[in-house]
Design an enzyme around this catalytic site. Structure first.
Site, PDB file in Angstrom:
ATOM      1  N   LYS A 128       0.837  -1.189   0.000  1.00 15.08           N
ATOM      2  CA  LYS A 128       0.000   0.000   0.000  1.00 15.08           C
ATOM      3  C   LYS A 128       0.880   1.250   0.000  1.00 15.08           C
ATOM      4  O   LYS A 128       2.051   1.125   0.376  1.00 15.08           O
ATOM      5  CB  LYS A 128      -0.932  -0.004   1.196  1.00 15.08           C
ATOM      6  CG  LYS A 128      -0.196   0.102   2.539  1.00 15.08           C
ATOM      7  CD  LYS A 128      -1.150   0.260   3.650  1.00 15.08           C
ATOM      8  CE  LYS A 128      -1.322   1.693   4.041  1.00 15.08           C
ATOM      9  NZ  LYS A 128      -0.344   2.176   5.038  1.00 15.08           N
TER      10      LYS A 128
ATOM     11  N   HIS B 208      -1.224  -5.601   5.783  1.00 15.05           N
ATOM     12  CA  HIS B 208      -0.658  -6.425   6.865  1.00 15.05           C
ATOM     13  C   HIS B 208      -1.671  -6.715   7.967  1.00 15.05           C
ATOM     14  O   HIS B 208      -1.503  -7.669   8.724  1.00 15.05           O
ATOM     15  CB  HIS B 208       0.640  -5.816   7.406  1.00 15.05           C
ATOM     16  CG  HIS B 208       0.457  -4.667   8.345  1.00 15.05           C
ATOM     17  ND1 HIS B 208       0.195  -3.396   7.924  1.00 15.05           N
ATOM     18  CD2 HIS B 208       0.491  -4.602   9.692  1.00 15.05           C
ATOM     19  CE1 HIS B 208       0.089  -2.598   8.973  1.00 15.05           C
ATOM     20  NE2 HIS B 208       0.258  -3.309  10.061  1.00 15.05           N
TER      21      HIS B 208
ATOM     22  N   GLU C 200      -3.481   4.871  17.705  1.00 15.21           N
ATOM     23  CA  GLU C 200      -2.019   4.782  17.809  1.00 15.21           C
ATOM     24  C   GLU C 200      -1.530   5.885  18.719  1.00 15.21           C
ATOM     25  O   GLU C 200      -2.064   6.994  18.705  1.00 15.21           O
ATOM     26  CB  GLU C 200      -1.378   4.950  16.436  1.00 15.21           C
ATOM     27  CG  GLU C 200      -1.750   3.851  15.467  1.00 15.21           C
ATOM     28  CD  GLU C 200      -0.939   3.962  14.188  1.00 15.21           C
ATOM     29  OE1 GLU C 200       0.122   3.330  14.114  1.00 15.21           O
ATOM     30  OE2 GLU C 200      -1.360   4.699  13.282  1.00 15.21           O
TER      31      GLU C 200
ATOM     32  N   HIS D 116      -6.838  -0.922   6.189  1.00 11.78           N
ATOM     33  CA  HIS D 116      -7.026  -1.670   7.438  1.00 11.78           C
ATOM     34  C   HIS D 116      -8.452  -1.576   8.002  1.00 11.78           C
ATOM     35  O   HIS D 116      -9.071  -2.592   8.316  1.00 11.78           O
ATOM     36  CB  HIS D 116      -6.044  -1.173   8.503  1.00 11.78           C
ATOM     37  CG  HIS D 116      -4.624  -1.056   8.011  1.00 11.78           C
ATOM     38  ND1 HIS D 116      -4.080  -1.919   7.103  1.00 11.78           N
ATOM     39  CD2 HIS D 116      -3.637  -0.172   8.314  1.00 11.78           C
ATOM     40  CE1 HIS D 116      -2.809  -1.572   6.865  1.00 11.78           C
ATOM     41  NE2 HIS D 116      -2.527  -0.518   7.582  1.00 11.78           N
TER      42      HIS D 116
ATOM     43  N   LYS E 263      -3.604   9.173  15.062  1.00 14.04           N
ATOM     44  CA  LYS E 263      -2.245   9.109  15.601  1.00 14.04           C
ATOM     45  C   LYS E 263      -2.182   9.993  16.836  1.00 14.04           C
ATOM     46  O   LYS E 263      -2.976  10.917  17.005  1.00 14.04           O
ATOM     47  CB  LYS E 263      -1.249   9.603  14.562  1.00 14.04           C
ATOM     48  CG  LYS E 263      -1.247   8.733  13.308  1.00 14.04           C
ATOM     49  CD  LYS E 263       0.149   8.455  12.834  1.00 14.04           C
ATOM     50  CE  LYS E 263       0.170   7.580  11.610  1.00 14.04           C
ATOM     51  NZ  LYS E 263       0.242   6.152  11.883  1.00 14.04           N
TER      52      LYS E 263
ATOM     53  N   LYS F 188      -1.837   2.999  22.218  1.00 13.00           N
ATOM     54  CA  LYS F 188      -1.992   2.161  21.029  1.00 13.00           C
ATOM     55  C   LYS F 188      -2.933   1.024  21.364  1.00 13.00           C
ATOM     56  O   LYS F 188      -2.672   0.231  22.275  1.00 13.00           O
ATOM     57  CB  LYS F 188      -0.647   1.584  20.612  1.00 13.00           C
ATOM     58  CG  LYS F 188      -0.744   0.664  19.396  1.00 13.00           C
ATOM     59  CD  LYS F 188       0.622   0.289  18.875  1.00 13.00           C
ATOM     60  CE  LYS F 188       0.549  -0.657  17.694  1.00 13.00           C
ATOM     61  NZ  LYS F 188       0.046  -0.027  16.480  1.00 13.00           N
TER      62      LYS F 188
END
Ligand code: BG6
Length: 526
Positions: free
Chosen positions: A183, A213, A251, A275, A375, A380
């Site tokens: 990606k 992933h 995150e 994702h 973020k 996280k």
């Protein structure tokens, strides 16, 4: 084209010695791929050092790589094979495990690491690559089986793919060729469609492995097992019982040294297109007819196609964006996004988004799916929470009524991977009071796992085995872009409208909380 471009031949199975019980030997009957070379474009880059090499070294240590397995790193940096091995050894020691990067185990793995210094713009770049591969195939016994891994900036995908095609590296006789594409796959619907056309002009779709992933994460794969290997769930997994679903990928880190990339991408392209929408698909999809690549992907595409469009102003009500300002994360001072390297001082790139989506089909009509990711949030953590409706009639009045909270199934993707079911119980005592409790499954305690397997290990292995179930198909990628396209366009058109600055270390912009509050709901505290 090769006669079987997908290379889906029956895979050899590693057998225990005759008469031995595989379980007693601690050996599972793992499938082993055929010998092959993995050619990594971008071998000197971050992804190779942080993710790919540690994953390959770990597969080697677990004896899951095929005999003769070879990596051919391709890059502009003038390294010898020996230098490449040293750098990769340091990377494995830093990003995986010192033991993997030491001793005879490392030496055996490193013997298969080769490097080709190439200027991909030069006339003979791909001819030189083809000659090197012919040599390696002979020396290492890899039979012409090749996996090309594009770990490069996306603008280089089309020329690389074109170059491979022109050099005849897209296929071969009695061997297979596959290509893994990282990606971001395009930056909007139109660019993704163009890229797909470029890729499919050279490679058959069955040779193409678009990697996300998240699909390699153990807990994400477990979602399918949880949903489709348990009888008790299915009867309630629908609009009659479920009030709403929350998908959160939070995150605590900022954008690090990826300012240049992130300024172009922003959170929707970086996290949602891939994702978060993949997670939505796995929660919402129907049972596929088989656990096979196309059957699974067909069902995911149907979900994406059923997502109600956020056009005609819907994005104003259902999409929220924010950007991190200075603050404190986990007790440490954290600077603002606008002060990161490679970021414009007046940047309006969103680092946080929350969306409210509807899946317009029989199962999910009327059930909102709230998605959020950002973020520099408080910590996280990624989880999917399926929040049930209240019971239709509550027998218990008075104080008990005030205690009632809905049932929730929460799937913790990371960290502390596991699944919890929240339900009401009676508090001990003479009065009738209730309290919610959790029935909790944790991978750590049930399987004694301190760390979950690396997602890349699974995905690299699957690609070598010719199994594309956990990779995204052409139509799936385009369908995901279609979902986001109206929001991307609206936000590009009015970049500052509604952009809210949230303090680093908090749970994001106030507007994200208002998004749920307006529906009489709230984000779960995780
Ligand atoms: C990547 C994004 O795809 O996923 C990053 O580009 C993000 O920005 C990362 O940090 C998150 O992955 P994980 O596995 O740490 O949740």
């Amino acid at each position: 084209m090769a006669p079987d471009p997908a290379g889906r031949k029956p895979e050899p199975v590693r057998e225990p010695p005759a008469g031995e019980n595989p379980l007693r030997l601690g050996m599972r009957r793992e499938r082993i791929a055929e010998p092959c070379v993995m050619i990594i474009f971008g071998a000197s880059g971050d992804l190779t050092r942080r993710k790919l090499m540690p994953a390959l070294a770990s597969l080697h240590a677990r004896r899951l790589l095929p005999p003769g397995f070879t990596v051919l790193g391709v890059g502009r940096t003038a390294w010898s094979d020996e230098r490449f091995r040293q750098i990769m050894q340091e990377a494995v020691a830093e990003f995986a495990d010192r033991e993997l990067a030491a001793g005879a185990q490392w030496d055996a793995f490193a013997a298969g690491l080769m490097y080709q210094c190439t200027d991909l713009g030069s006339a003979d770049a791909y001819g030189g690559l083809a000659r090197r591969l012919t040599d390696l195939d002979q020396i290492r016994g890899t039979d012409g089986n090749h996996v090309f891994y594009l770990a490069m900036p996306p603008s280089l995908y089309p020329p690389i793919i074109g170059g491979l095609g022109e050099a005849g590296l897209d296929s071969g006789d009695r061997c297979w060729t596959r290509v893994i594409i990282e990606k971001p796959f395009g930056r909007d619907l139109a660019t993704a469609q163009t890229l797909n056309r470029d890729v499919n002009r050279v490679f058959h779709e069955s040779q193409v492995y678009r990697i996300d992933h998240y699909l390699g994460k153990e807990t994400v794969q477990n979602l399918l097992v949880f949903r489709f290997a348990n009888a008790f769930l299915e009867p309630t997994w629908n609009r009659q019982f479920i009030d709403h679903v929350q998908i959160s990928v939070a995150e605590d880190i900022g954008i690090g040294d990826r300012g240049g990339y992130y300024e172009e991408a922003g959170v929707l392209r970086d996290m949602f297109q891939n994702h978060l929408l993949q997670l939505l698909c796995l929660v919402a999809m129907e049972a596929p007819v088989a656990f096979e690549a196309d059957a699974v992907r067909d069902e995911k595409v149907k979900v994406l196609r059923a997502v109600r469009s956020l056009d005609a102003g819907a994005h104003r009500v259902h999409a929220v964006r924010g950007q991190y300002a200075a603050g404190q994360v986990l007790g440490r001072p954290a600077g603002a996004y606008r002060h990161e390297d490679g970021v414009q001082r007046k940047s309006v790139t969103p680092t946080y988004a929350a969306l409210k989506l509807h899946v317009d089909n029989w199962r999910w009509q009327g059930v909102p799916f709230y998605l959020r990711s950002g973020k520099r949030l408080a910590r996280k953590t990624s989880e999917i929470a399926v929040v049930y409706r209240q019971v239709p009639h509550l027998l218990f009045g008075g104080e008990a009524r005030a205690d009632l909270v809905p049932n929730v199934i929460s799937l913790r993707i990371q960290p502390d991977e596991g699944i919890a079911l929240r339900f009401e119980v009676k508090r001990p005592g003479m009065s009738l009071r209730m309290r919610p409790v959790d029935m909790d499954f944790s991978y750590g305690s049930s399987f004694g796992l301190l760390e979950m397997p690396n997602a890349y290990e699974r995905l690299l292995l699957d690609c070598m085995l010719g199994d594309s179930t956990l990779f995204t198909r052409r139509d799936e990628v385009e369908a995901a872009w279609r979902v986001l396209q109206p929001v991307l366009e609206a936000w590009d058109h009015a970049p500052e409208e509604g952009l809210e600055f949230y303090e680093s270390g908090t749970w994001g912009p106030v507007a994200a909380h208002d998004l749920l509050r307006a529906d009489g709901r709230r984000w779960r505290r995780i």
